[in-house]
Scaffold this motif. Sequence first.
Motif, PDB file in Angstrom:
ATOM      1  N   LYS A 116      92.327  73.049  67.500  1.00  0.00           N
ATOM      2  CA  LYS A 116      93.175  72.789  66.348  1.00  0.00           C
ATOM      3  C   LYS A 116      94.319  73.788  66.291  1.00  0.00           C
ATOM      4  CE  LYS A 116      89.633  70.691  63.409  1.00  0.00           C
ATOM      5  NZ  LYS A 116      88.828  70.850  62.186  1.00  0.00           N
ATOM      6  N   ALA A 117      93.991  75.057  66.566  1.00  0.00           N
ATOM      7  CA  ALA A 117      95.000  76.105  66.524  1.00  0.00           C
ATOM      8  C   ALA A 117      96.065  75.865  67.598  1.00  0.00           C
ATOM      9  CB  ALA A 117      94.356  77.472  66.713  1.00  0.00           C
ATOM     10  N   ALA A 118      95.601  75.432  68.766  1.00  0.00           N
ATOM     11  CA  ALA A 118      96.518  75.228  69.882  1.00  0.00           C
ATOM     12  C   ALA A 118      97.476  74.079  69.615  1.00  0.00           C
ATOM     13  CB  ALA A 118      95.721  74.980  71.163  1.00  0.00           C
ATOM     14  N   SER A 119      97.003  73.067  68.857  1.00  0.00           N
ATOM     15  CA  SER A 119      97.826  71.894  68.617  1.00  0.00           C
ATOM     16  C   SER A 119      98.820  72.108  67.484  1.00  0.00           C
ATOM     17  CB  SER A 119      96.931  70.685  68.296  1.00  0.00           C
ATOM     18  OG  SER A 119      96.222  70.922  67.100  1.00  0.00           O
ATOM     19  N   GLU A 137     102.457  76.372  64.257  1.00  0.00           N
ATOM     20  CA  GLU A 137     102.287  77.744  63.834  1.00  0.00           C
ATOM     21  C   GLU A 137     100.928  78.249  64.299  1.00  0.00           C
ATOM     22  OE1 GLU A 137     102.824  77.067  59.609  1.00  0.00           O
ATOM     23  OE2 GLU A 137     104.692  78.200  59.699  1.00  0.00           O
ATOM     24  N   LYS A 138     100.903  79.469  64.804  1.00  0.00           N
ATOM     25  CA  LYS A 138      99.657  80.030  65.296  1.00  0.00           C
ATOM     26  C   LYS A 138      98.706  80.267  64.131  1.00  0.00           C
ATOM     27  CE  LYS A 138      97.841  83.356  68.566  1.00  0.00           C
ATOM     28  NZ  LYS A 138      98.156  84.367  69.590  1.00  0.00           N
ATOM     29  N   THR A 139      97.449  79.947  64.337  1.00  0.00           N
ATOM     30  CA  THR A 139      96.430  80.140  63.304  1.00  0.00           C
ATOM     31  C   THR A 139      95.486  81.250  63.729  1.00  0.00           C
ATOM     32  OG1 THR A 139      96.517  77.803  62.645  1.00  0.00           O
ATOM     33  CG2 THR A 139      94.563  79.056  62.003  1.00  0.00           C
ATOM     34  N   TYR A 140      95.263  82.206  62.823  1.00  0.00           N
ATOM     35  CA  TYR A 140      94.346  83.315  63.059  1.00  0.00           C
ATOM     36  C   TYR A 140      93.138  83.179  62.134  1.00  0.00           C
ATOM     37  CZ  TYR A 140      98.327  85.613  65.374  1.00  0.00           C
ATOM     38  OH  TYR A 140      99.373  85.921  66.204  1.00  0.00           O
ATOM     39  N   GLU A 141      91.977  83.484  62.675  1.00  0.00           N
ATOM     40  CA  GLU A 141      90.766  83.499  61.856  1.00  0.00           C
ATOM     41  C   GLU A 141      90.547  84.921  61.340  1.00  0.00           C
ATOM     42  OE1 GLU A 141      87.365  81.933  63.819  1.00  0.00           O
ATOM     43  OE2 GLU A 141      88.112  79.881  63.808  1.00  0.00           O
ATOM     44  N   ILE A 142      90.511  85.053  60.029  1.00  0.00           N
ATOM     45  CA  ILE A 142      90.391  86.361  59.398  1.00  0.00           C
ATOM     46  C   ILE A 142      89.122  86.398  58.553  1.00  0.00           C
ATOM     47  CG2 ILE A 142      91.514  88.090  57.956  1.00  0.00           C
ATOM     48  CD1 ILE A 142      93.103  87.295  60.477  1.00  0.00           C
ATOM     49  N   LYS A 198      89.883  96.840  68.877  1.00  0.00           N
ATOM     50  CA  LYS A 198      90.634  97.852  69.626  1.00  0.00           C
ATOM     51  C   LYS A 198      91.345  97.223  70.820  1.00  0.00           C
ATOM     52  CE  LYS A 198      91.390 102.366  69.787  1.00  0.00           C
ATOM     53  NZ  LYS A 198      91.949 103.093  68.634  1.00  0.00           N
ATOM     54  N   GLY A 199      92.665  97.390  70.856  1.00  0.00           N
ATOM     55  CA  GLY A 199      93.437  96.874  71.969  1.00  0.00           C
ATOM     56  C   GLY A 199      93.669  95.379  71.965  1.00  0.00           C
ATOM     57  N   GLN A 200      93.257  94.695  70.889  1.00  0.00           N
ATOM     58  CA  GLN A 200      93.383  93.242  70.807  1.00  0.00           C
ATOM     59  C   GLN A 200      94.347  92.856  69.673  1.00  0.00           C
ATOM     60  OE1 GLN A 200      91.646  91.130  72.943  1.00  0.00           O
ATOM     61  NE2 GLN A 200      90.866  92.959  73.973  1.00  0.00           N
ATOM     62  N   ASN A 201      94.970  91.697  69.799  1.00  0.00           N
ATOM     63  CA  ASN A 201      95.774  91.102  68.726  1.00  0.00           C
ATOM     64  C   ASN A 201      96.868  92.033  68.188  1.00  0.00           C
ATOM     65  OD1 ASN A 201      94.814  88.387  68.314  1.00  0.00           O
ATOM     66  ND2 ASN A 201      92.881  89.296  67.650  1.00  0.00           N
ATOM     67  N   LYS A 202      97.580  92.701  69.091  1.00  0.00           N
ATOM     68  CA  LYS A 202      98.678  93.575  68.665  1.00  0.00           C
ATOM     69  C   LYS A 202      99.754  92.776  67.939  1.00  0.00           C
ATOM     70  CE  LYS A 202     101.930  97.070  70.377  1.00  0.00           C
ATOM     71  NZ  LYS A 202     103.071  96.520  69.611  1.00  0.00           N
ATOM     72  N   GLU A 203      99.969  91.547  68.395  1.00  0.00           N
ATOM     73  CA  GLU A 203     100.980  90.693  67.763  1.00  0.00           C
ATOM     74  C   GLU A 203     100.642  90.450  66.298  1.00  0.00           C
ATOM     75  OE1 GLU A 203     103.151  86.380  68.573  1.00  0.00           O
ATOM     76  OE2 GLU A 203     101.054  86.662  69.155  1.00  0.00           O
ATOM     77  N   LEU A 204      99.373  90.157  66.017  1.00  0.00           N
ATOM     78  CA  LEU A 204      98.939  89.922  64.645  1.00  0.00           C
ATOM     79  C   LEU A 204      99.108  91.187  63.807  1.00  0.00           C
ATOM     80  CD1 LEU A 204      97.543  88.363  62.372  1.00  0.00           C
ATOM     81  CD2 LEU A 204      95.341  88.917  63.432  1.00  0.00           C
ATOM     82  N   LEU A 205      98.757  92.337  64.366  1.00  0.00           N
ATOM     83  CA  LEU A 205      98.870  93.601  63.645  1.00  0.00           C
ATOM     84  C   LEU A 205     100.336  93.905  63.321  1.00  0.00           C
ATOM     85  CD1 LEU A 205      96.742  95.669  62.741  1.00  0.00           C
ATOM     86  CD2 LEU A 205      97.313  97.017  64.749  1.00  0.00           C
ATOM     87  N   ASP A 206     101.218  93.653  64.267  1.00  0.00           N
ATOM     88  CA  ASP A 206     102.649  93.879  64.040  1.00  0.00           C
ATOM     89  C   ASP A 206     103.187  92.951  62.945  1.00  0.00           C
ATOM     90  OD1 ASP A 206     102.671  95.820  65.991  1.00  0.00           O
ATOM     91  OD2 ASP A 206     103.427  94.499  67.579  1.00  0.00           O
ATOM     92  N   LYS A 207     102.730  91.696  62.973  1.00  0.00           N
ATOM     93  CA  LYS A 207     103.163  90.744  61.945  1.00  0.00           C
ATOM     94  C   LYS A 207     102.684  91.182  60.567  1.00  0.00           C
ATOM     95  CE  LYS A 207     103.403  86.576  64.837  1.00  0.00           C
ATOM     96  NZ  LYS A 207     102.803  85.233  65.108  1.00  0.00           N
ATOM     97  N   GLN A 236     105.678  85.781  57.630  1.00  0.00           N
ATOM     98  CA  GLN A 236     105.781  85.960  59.080  1.00  0.00           C
ATOM     99  C   GLN A 236     105.613  84.658  59.873  1.00  0.00           C
ATOM    100  OE1 GLN A 236     106.463  89.055  60.781  1.00  0.00           O
ATOM    101  NE2 GLN A 236     107.182  89.371  58.686  1.00  0.00           N
ATOM    102  N   GLY A 237     105.358  83.561  59.175  1.00  0.00           N
ATOM    103  CA  GLY A 237     105.319  82.266  59.849  1.00  0.00           C
ATOM    104  C   GLY A 237     104.085  82.006  60.679  1.00  0.00           C
ATOM    105  N   PHE A 238     102.928  82.425  60.190  1.00  0.00           N
ATOM    106  CA  PHE A 238     101.676  82.057  60.859  1.00  0.00           C
ATOM    107  C   PHE A 238     100.680  81.558  59.816  1.00  0.00           C
ATOM    108  CE2 PHE A 238     101.206  86.608  59.916  1.00  0.00           C
ATOM    109  CZ  PHE A 238      99.928  86.691  59.381  1.00  0.00           C
ATOM    110  N   LYS A 239      99.606  80.963  60.282  1.00  0.00           N
ATOM    111  CA  LYS A 239      98.580  80.435  59.387  1.00  0.00           C
ATOM    112  C   LYS A 239      97.307  81.261  59.509  1.00  0.00           C
ATOM    113  CE  LYS A 239     100.193  75.620  59.482  1.00  0.00           C
ATOM    114  NZ  LYS A 239      99.824  74.212  59.800  1.00  0.00           N
ATOM    115  N   VAL A 240      96.510  81.233  58.445  1.00  0.00           N
ATOM    116  CA  VAL A 240      95.236  81.952  58.470  1.00  0.00           C
ATOM    117  C   VAL A 240      94.106  81.020  58.052  1.00  0.00           C
ATOM    118  CG1 VAL A 240      96.188  84.248  58.072  1.00  0.00           C
ATOM    119  CG2 VAL A 240      95.600  82.819  56.112  1.00  0.00           C
ATOM    120  N   LYS A 241      92.987  81.203  58.714  1.00  0.00           N
ATOM    121  CA  LYS A 241      91.755  80.542  58.297  1.00  0.00           C
ATOM    122  C   LYS A 241      90.815  81.654  57.855  1.00  0.00           C
ATOM    123  CE  LYS A 241      87.984  77.518  59.742  1.00  0.00           C
ATOM    124  NZ  LYS A 241      87.375  76.740  60.847  1.00  0.00           N
ATOM    125  N   ILE A 242      90.526  81.694  56.567  1.00  0.00           N
ATOM    126  CA  ILE A 242      89.740  82.786  56.011  1.00  0.00           C
ATOM    127  C   ILE A 242      88.259  82.450  56.063  1.00  0.00           C
ATOM    128  CG2 ILE A 242      89.284  84.143  53.934  1.00  0.00           C
ATOM    129  CD1 ILE A 242      92.237  83.691  53.177  1.00  0.00           C
TER     130      ILE A 242
END
Length: 470
Positions: free
Chosen positions: A18-21, A24-29, A214-223, A62-68
């Motif tokens: 679903k996220a790939a389709s 906007e990128k979707t992150y699970e938080i 640690k060392g993962q999802n730097k893009e998300l952290l920057d956003k 920042q133009g992304f979606k979240v799934k909480i």
Amino acid sequence: MALVLTMFIPFSASVKSKAASSNEKTYEIATDTTFAPFEFQDTNGEFVGIDIDLLKAIAKDQGFKVKIKQLGFNAAVQALESKQVDGVIAGMSITDERKKKFDFSTPYFESGVVMASKEGNDDIKSYKDLKGKTVAVKTGTEGASFANSIKDQYGFKVTTFDDSSSMYDDVKTGNSAAAFDDYPVLAYGVAQGNGLQLVTDKEKGGSYGFAVSKGQNKELLDKFNAGLANLKESGEYDKIVDSYLSTKKSEEDKGFIGLIKSSYPSLIKGLGMTLLLTVVSLVIASILGIIFGLLRVARKKWLRAIGTVYVDIFRGTPLIVQAFFIYFGIPAALDFRMSALAAGLITLSLNAGAYMAEIVRGGIESVDKGQMEAARSLGLPYGKAMRKVVLPQAIRLMIPSFINQFIITLKDTSILSIIGINELTQSGKIIIARNLESFKMWLIVGVMYFVIIMILTQVSKRMERKIKHG
């Protein structure tokens, strides 16, 4: 187990597809469920709070979606460690120890620690009054860290709880003399009528941050950092925080009728999830039970050994350990994501299947051995004799035990709240975090369980009579 896992892997992988389709990128938080005013459920059943509103505003900026995913603090941290989610926002204090495992955002809230005692209790006025007594804290909070740092100095013991409402109740019942918690959380609870009173000034505390592995999802952290800076500059950050830190009391009707009305949608949704988990897992468990039950009475030793190993593993370990292993352990080891629902169904199915296997074995062995001997003497092969002669008689003997296992499995669904499945017990916990009416809410939840179990018991008994006499 491998067979059952393959049934759910496509389902659990659906989030990625679903996220790939999506454009906007979707992150699970992951987040906590009972940490007002940072995350809690309102009367409309929506998750709100400082953390939730900030995250949504940053995502929009920042133009992304979240799934909480509402998991509870402990489960949220474990989900991040096992890479089941992309990040955690749950009033998480930034500490040197946590920095070894996680990367944190710019601090988004400066907290502190305060102590509270039962409302009207004048015996506890300072830390010195705690000598020889017990205090309550919540797992993973600054309050817990602070209490443990001074317990030897002031001579008190610490007892830990997974949610704030249980911590408050322990103080109100007198089991604990006081509670330590993060200042905004405890102050909000006192303002909403949690039955406690603040008795100390705020101690200097740490900072809350958004965390990724640690060392993962730097893009998300920057956003997150960029969005947080924009919210502070525009003034929206202050509006969000101020809206939740006001001392205005809730206007929710806290009588039994009022609580039922305001909580009805969430409780019904939780009950639906409980019934779904029970029915689906029992269908799978019945299949597993028959297969492994027959293996347990097979003539070949190696087949009996397979059945014995399965039964011993899943009857010999606690259900909660199995849930953690399946939801956190297996995906981390095999590097894939599994939904909490899939993990819950697998856990219940495998656990109940082991008990079903013993029911099947016991039922078969309860049939007189002469029945099998008579069938074989008439020329029936072993398999057909078992199918046509022994099993029909064994099923009648198994029915009461099957009914009992059905009820046990329904009640066992409550354990799955630990991995964030919003079933009936979890719904009750979330509602209590908002209204702090633990006695009334647990009574309502208990009555719902009782009514459903009684209805199912009567239906099962009628089916039992029909099968026995039909």
